[in-house]
Design a protein around this motif. Sequence first.
Motif, PDB file in Angstrom:
ATOM      1  N   UNK A 123      50.955  18.220  80.149  1.00 35.77           N
ATOM      2  CA  UNK A 123      51.804  17.033  80.230  1.00 35.77           C
ATOM      3  C   UNK A 123      50.878  15.835  80.393  1.00 35.77           C
ATOM      4  N   UNK A 124      51.170  14.758  79.657  1.00 35.95           N
ATOM      5  CA  UNK A 124      50.268  13.606  79.642  1.00 35.95           C
ATOM      6  C   UNK A 124      50.647  12.496  80.619  1.00 35.95           C
ATOM      7  N   UNK A 125      51.739  12.685  81.352  1.00 32.95           N
ATOM      8  CA  UNK A 125      52.089  11.717  82.397  1.00 32.95           C
ATOM      9  C   UNK A 125      53.063  12.370  83.374  1.00 32.95           C
ATOM     10  N   UNK A 126      53.353  11.655  84.437  1.00 34.68           N
ATOM     11  CA  UNK A 126      54.206  12.207  85.480  1.00 34.68           C
ATOM     12  C   UNK A 126      55.609  12.515  85.009  1.00 34.68           C
ATOM     13  N   UNK A 127      56.163  11.638  84.194  1.00 28.96           N
ATOM     14  CA  UNK A 127      57.517  11.845  83.672  1.00 28.96           C
ATOM     15  C   UNK A 127      57.587  13.131  82.850  1.00 28.96           C
ATOM     16  N   UNK A 128      56.604  13.336  81.979  1.00 33.38           N
ATOM     17  CA  UNK A 128      56.560  14.546  81.151  1.00 33.38           C
ATOM     18  C   UNK A 128      56.391  15.789  82.025  1.00 33.38           C
ATOM     19  N   UNK A 129      55.610  15.673  83.085  1.00 34.81           N
ATOM     20  CA  UNK A 129      55.414  16.812  83.994  1.00 34.81           C
ATOM     21  C   UNK A 129      56.735  17.216  84.637  1.00 34.81           C
ATOM     22  N   UNK A 130      57.484  16.241  85.133  1.00 34.30           N
ATOM     23  CA  UNK A 130      58.759  16.537  85.786  1.00 34.30           C
ATOM     24  C   UNK A 130      59.758  17.140  84.801  1.00 34.30           C
ATOM     25  N   UNK A 131      59.752  16.657  83.554  1.00 37.24           N
ATOM     26  CA  UNK A 131      60.624  17.232  82.517  1.00 37.24           C
ATOM     27  C   UNK A 131      60.231  18.680  82.225  1.00 37.24           C
ATOM     28  N   UNK A 132      58.939  18.946  82.160  1.00 34.65           N
ATOM     29  CA  UNK A 132      58.458  20.303  81.910  1.00 34.65           C
ATOM     30  C   UNK A 132      58.928  21.245  83.010  1.00 34.65           C
ATOM     31  N   UNK A 133      58.891  20.781  84.253  1.00 32.05           N
ATOM     32  CA  UNK A 133      59.325  21.609  85.379  1.00 32.05           C
ATOM     33  C   UNK A 133      60.799  21.993  85.272  1.00 32.05           C
ATOM     34  N   UNK A 134      61.615  21.111  84.701  1.00 29.87           N
ATOM     35  CA  UNK A 134      63.039  21.404  84.552  1.00 29.87           C
ATOM     36  C   UNK A 134      63.265  22.591  83.617  1.00 29.87           C
ATOM     37  N   UNK A 135      62.357  22.774  82.637  1.00 38.07           N
ATOM     38  CA  UNK A 135      62.539  23.827  81.661  1.00 38.07           C
ATOM     39  C   UNK A 135      61.806  25.117  81.979  1.00 38.07           C
ATOM     40  N   UNK A 136      60.645  25.006  82.587  1.00 37.36           N
ATOM     41  CA  UNK A 136      59.819  26.195  82.824  1.00 37.36           C
ATOM     42  C   UNK A 136      58.883  25.935  84.001  1.00 37.36           C
ATOM     43  N   UNK A 137      59.058  26.715  85.046  1.00 33.55           N
ATOM     44  CA  UNK A 137      58.224  26.514  86.235  1.00 33.55           C
ATOM     45  C   UNK A 137      56.875  27.203  86.089  1.00 33.55           C
ATOM     46  N   UNK A 138      55.804  26.455  86.318  1.00 35.04           N
ATOM     47  CA  UNK A 138      54.483  27.083  86.356  1.00 35.04           C
ATOM     48  C   UNK A 138      54.262  27.714  87.725  1.00 35.04           C
ATOM     49  N   UNK A 139      53.245  28.553  87.804  1.00 33.58           N
ATOM     50  CA  UNK A 139      52.840  29.070  89.104  1.00 33.58           C
ATOM     51  C   UNK A 139      52.012  28.017  89.838  1.00 33.58           C
ATOM     52  N   UNK A 140      51.144  27.339  89.067  1.00 39.49           N
ATOM     53  CA  UNK A 140      50.210  26.359  89.617  1.00 39.49           C
ATOM     54  C   UNK A 140      50.211  25.119  88.718  1.00 39.49           C
ATOM     55  N   UNK A 141      50.220  23.956  89.346  1.00 41.38           N
ATOM     56  CA  UNK A 141      50.093  22.700  88.617  1.00 41.38           C
ATOM     57  C   UNK A 141      48.765  22.052  89.010  1.00 41.38           C
TER      58      UNK A 141
END
Length: 157
Positions: free
Chosen positions: A36-54
Motif C-alpha cells: 500500500x502506498x499511503x495510509x488510506x490504501x493501507x486501511x482499505x486493504x485491511x478491510x478486505x484482507x488482514x495481514x499477520x504483520x504490517x
Amino acid sequence: MIKEIKVLLVDDEQDFVNTLSERLEVRGEGLGSDVALDGEAALKTLEGSLPDVMVLDLKMPGIDGLEVLKRTKQRYPSVEVIMLTGHGSEKDEEAARRLGAYEYLQKPVGIEKLVSTIKDAFQHKLKLEQSAVAGAFAEAGEFETAQRIMDQDDKKR
C-alpha cells in the motif's frame, strides 16, 4: 508445513516498497506481501484482507503512520505492526509503542533484521491467539483443555 506469513508493506516510496516486497518473496521463507502506498490504501486493504504483520512507514502524505497504527490496533488488534522510518524521533517511537507497535526500526534496515523482526512479530501474534483460546476454555471451566493448549505452546518452543 509452515504457514505463510502475510505481510502488508506500507510506504509512500514506491520503488522502495516494491523492491522490499520482491526481496521478501524471493527469500523463500514463506513471506507473502501486499503493498500500500499511503495510509488510506493501507486501511482499505485491511478491510478486505488482514495481514499477520504490517510494516508501516511513519511519514506519509495524508494519513500518517501513527494514525494508521492507531486505527489498525483499534479495529484489528491481532495485526502486529512494525514501524519502519527514516524520519522518526524518540517522541515518535514512544508514541508508536504506546499505540501498540510491536517494534520501531530506523531506515536503512538490513533485510535480515527486518525478516527476523517480522518472524518474531508473527510468533508473538500466534502466542497471543493461543493464550486467548486457552483463556476461553479456562473461563468455560475446561481447565484441563486450557492447560493442554498452553503445554502445546511450550513444546513448540
